[in-house]
Design a protein around this motif. Structure first.
Motif, mmCIF file in Angstrom:
data_model
loop_
_atom_site.group_PDB
_atom_site.id
_atom_site.type_symbol
_atom_site.label_atom_id
_atom_site.label_comp_id
_atom_site.label_asym_id
_atom_site.label_seq_id
_atom_site.Cartn_x
_atom_site.Cartn_y
_atom_site.Cartn_z
ATOM 1 N N THR A 1 0.812 -1.217 0.000
ATOM 2 C CA THR A 1 0.000 0.000 0.000
ATOM 3 C C THR A 1 0.848 1.270 0.000
ATOM 4 O O THR A 1 0.511 2.239 -0.664
ATOM 5 C CB THR A 1 -0.934 0.021 1.233
ATOM 6 N N LEU A 2 1.945 1.264 0.757
ATOM 7 C CA LEU A 2 2.747 2.470 0.944
ATOM 8 C C LEU A 2 4.172 2.281 0.434
ATOM 9 O O LEU A 2 4.737 1.199 0.555
ATOM 10 C CB LEU A 2 2.832 2.841 2.424
ATOM 11 N N ASP A 3 4.722 3.355 -0.094
ATOM 12 C CA ASP A 3 6.162 3.468 -0.319
ATOM 13 C C ASP A 3 6.682 4.366 0.787
ATOM 14 O O ASP A 3 6.423 5.570 0.785
ATOM 15 C CB ASP A 3 6.460 4.121 -1.679
ATOM 16 N N VAL A 4 7.348 3.774 1.765
ATOM 17 C CA VAL A 4 7.886 4.543 2.882
ATOM 18 C C VAL A 4 9.297 4.949 2.506
ATOM 19 O O VAL A 4 10.121 4.108 2.131
ATOM 20 C CB VAL A 4 7.848 3.727 4.187
ATOM 21 N N ASP A 5 9.556 6.260 2.573
ATOM 22 C CA ASP A 5 10.822 6.804 2.101
ATOM 23 C C ASP A 5 12.025 6.405 2.945
ATOM 24 O O ASP A 5 13.110 6.228 2.427
ATOM 25 C CB ASP A 5 10.737 8.331 2.029
ATOM 26 N N LYS A 6 11.828 6.307 4.241
ATOM 27 C CA LYS A 6 12.929 5.948 5.142
ATOM 28 C C LYS A 6 12.344 5.235 6.343
ATOM 29 O O LYS A 6 11.123 5.245 6.557
ATOM 30 C CB LYS A 6 13.704 7.192 5.563
ATOM 31 N N ALA A 7 13.192 4.628 7.115
ATOM 32 C CA ALA A 7 12.729 3.899 8.298
ATOM 33 C C ALA A 7 11.915 4.835 9.188
ATOM 34 O O ALA A 7 12.231 6.019 9.320
ATOM 35 C CB ALA A 7 13.923 3.348 9.067
ATOM 36 N N PRO A 8 10.839 4.309 9.789
ATOM 37 C CA PRO A 8 10.033 5.144 10.678
ATOM 38 C C PRO A 8 10.871 5.722 11.807
ATOM 39 O O PRO A 8 11.803 5.090 12.291
ATOM 40 C CB PRO A 8 8.987 4.168 11.228
ATOM 41 N N SER A 9 10.523 6.927 12.205
ATOM 42 C CA SER A 9 11.132 7.549 13.372
ATOM 43 C C SER A 9 10.466 6.948 14.602
ATOM 44 O O SER A 9 9.240 6.939 14.701
ATOM 45 C CB SER A 9 10.899 9.060 13.321
ATOM 46 N N VAL A 10 11.269 6.411 15.522
ATOM 47 C CA VAL A 10 10.725 5.746 16.701
ATOM 48 C C VAL A 10 11.410 6.277 17.949
ATOM 49 O O VAL A 10 12.635 6.404 17.994
ATOM 50 C CB VAL A 10 10.938 4.214 16.619
ATOM 51 N N ARG A 11 10.601 6.575 18.952
ATOM 52 C CA ARG A 11 11.120 6.948 20.272
ATOM 53 C C ARG A 11 10.427 6.050 21.289
ATOM 54 O O ARG A 11 9.201 6.040 21.387
ATOM 55 C CB ARG A 11 10.825 8.412 20.565
ATOM 56 N N ILE A 12 11.212 5.289 22.034
ATOM 57 C CA ILE A 12 10.692 4.346 23.016
ATOM 58 C C ILE A 12 10.742 4.981 24.405
ATOM 59 O O ILE A 12 11.756 5.570 24.787
ATOM 60 C CB ILE A 12 11.519 3.038 23.021
ATOM 61 N N HIS A 13 9.654 4.825 25.136
ATOM 62 C CA HIS A 13 9.584 5.289 26.522
ATOM 63 C C HIS A 13 9.514 4.077 27.436
ATOM 64 O O HIS A 13 8.690 3.182 27.226
ATOM 65 C CB HIS A 13 8.338 6.162 26.737
ATOM 66 N N GLY A 14 10.350 4.048 28.415
ATOM 67 C CA GLY A 14 10.346 2.951 29.365
ATOM 68 C C GLY A 14 9.147 3.033 30.300
ATOM 69 O O GLY A 14 8.542 4.090 30.470
ATOM 70 N N THR A 15 8.812 1.906 30.880
ATOM 71 C CA THR A 15 7.753 1.849 31.875
ATOM 72 C C THR A 15 8.273 1.070 33.074
ATOM 73 O O THR A 15 9.337 0.456 33.011
ATOM 74 C CB THR A 15 6.489 1.144 31.322
ATOM 75 N N THR A 16 7.510 1.057 34.137
ATOM 76 C CA THR A 16 7.903 0.267 35.307
ATOM 77 C C THR A 16 7.543 -1.202 35.119
ATOM 78 O O THR A 16 7.966 -2.041 35.908
ATOM 79 C CB THR A 16 7.229 0.803 36.579
ATOM 80 N N ASP A 17 6.789 -1.518 34.090
ATOM 81 C CA ASP A 17 6.404 -2.894 33.783
ATOM 82 C C ASP A 17 7.361 -3.440 32.728
ATOM 83 O O ASP A 17 7.393 -2.938 31.600
ATOM 84 C CB ASP A 17 4.965 -2.907 33.254
ATOM 85 N N PRO A 18 8.151 -4.471 33.032
ATOM 86 C CA PRO A 18 9.123 -4.981 32.063
ATOM 87 C C PRO A 18 8.491 -5.628 30.831
ATOM 88 O O PRO A 18 9.171 -5.861 29.839
ATOM 89 C CB PRO A 18 9.937 -6.000 32.854
#
Length: 139
Positions: free
Chosen positions: A68-85
């Motif tokens: 469906t999509l032509d994605v130009d570059k890898a998605p921008s991702v920011r991960i936030h930690g939680t207290t639940d592993p």
């Protein structure tokens, strides 16, 4: 006593899922889901599902996605930690073009993810429904 393999972290599972979707490997993505997985889309517009229960529902919902999509570059991702592993919160943005129309596509997401034994059990996705409506309209 041999060490048991350590289950993959939610971040590893999330990033592997993105990589598989990036390669249009829907079957590989579905392999990361628990059979009883629950997907939720609290901002889904009227007429679109707000909750999917089970891997087969997710497969049917995502069946149109590969190609469906032509994605130009890898998605921008920011991960936030939680207290639940077994949980994570991720911010993600994707930019590209809709293949059928060459129209630009831009979407931002906030995802709440739960993983048990290396499989996604819950995926709650807060996204902009206007971008999906524009995509469906072919604009």
């Amino acid at each position: 006593m041999a060490d048991e393999p350590h289950p993959r972290t939610p971040e590893e599972v999330f990033r592997e899922g993105l990589a598989r979707l990036w390669r249009d490997d829907l079957a590989g993505y579905l392999d990361l889901l628990d059979d009883e997985v629950v997907f939720e889309f609290p901002f889904a517009p009227q007429g679109r599902p707000r909750r999917l229960e089970g891997k087969s529902d997710v497969a049917a919902y995502m069946a149109h996605l590969p190609g469906t999509l032509d994605v130009d570059k890898a998605p921008s991702v920011r991960i936030h930690g939680t207290t639940d592993p077994g949980a994570l919160i991720a911010e993600m943005s994707i930019e590209g073009r809709i293949k059928a129309t060459a129209a630009p596509f831009s979407q931002q997401y906030v995802v709440f993810l739960d993983v048990v034994d290396g499989r996604i059990t819950s995926y709650r996705d807060y996204w902009n429904p206007l971008a999906v409506l524009d995509m469906a309209a072919g604009s």
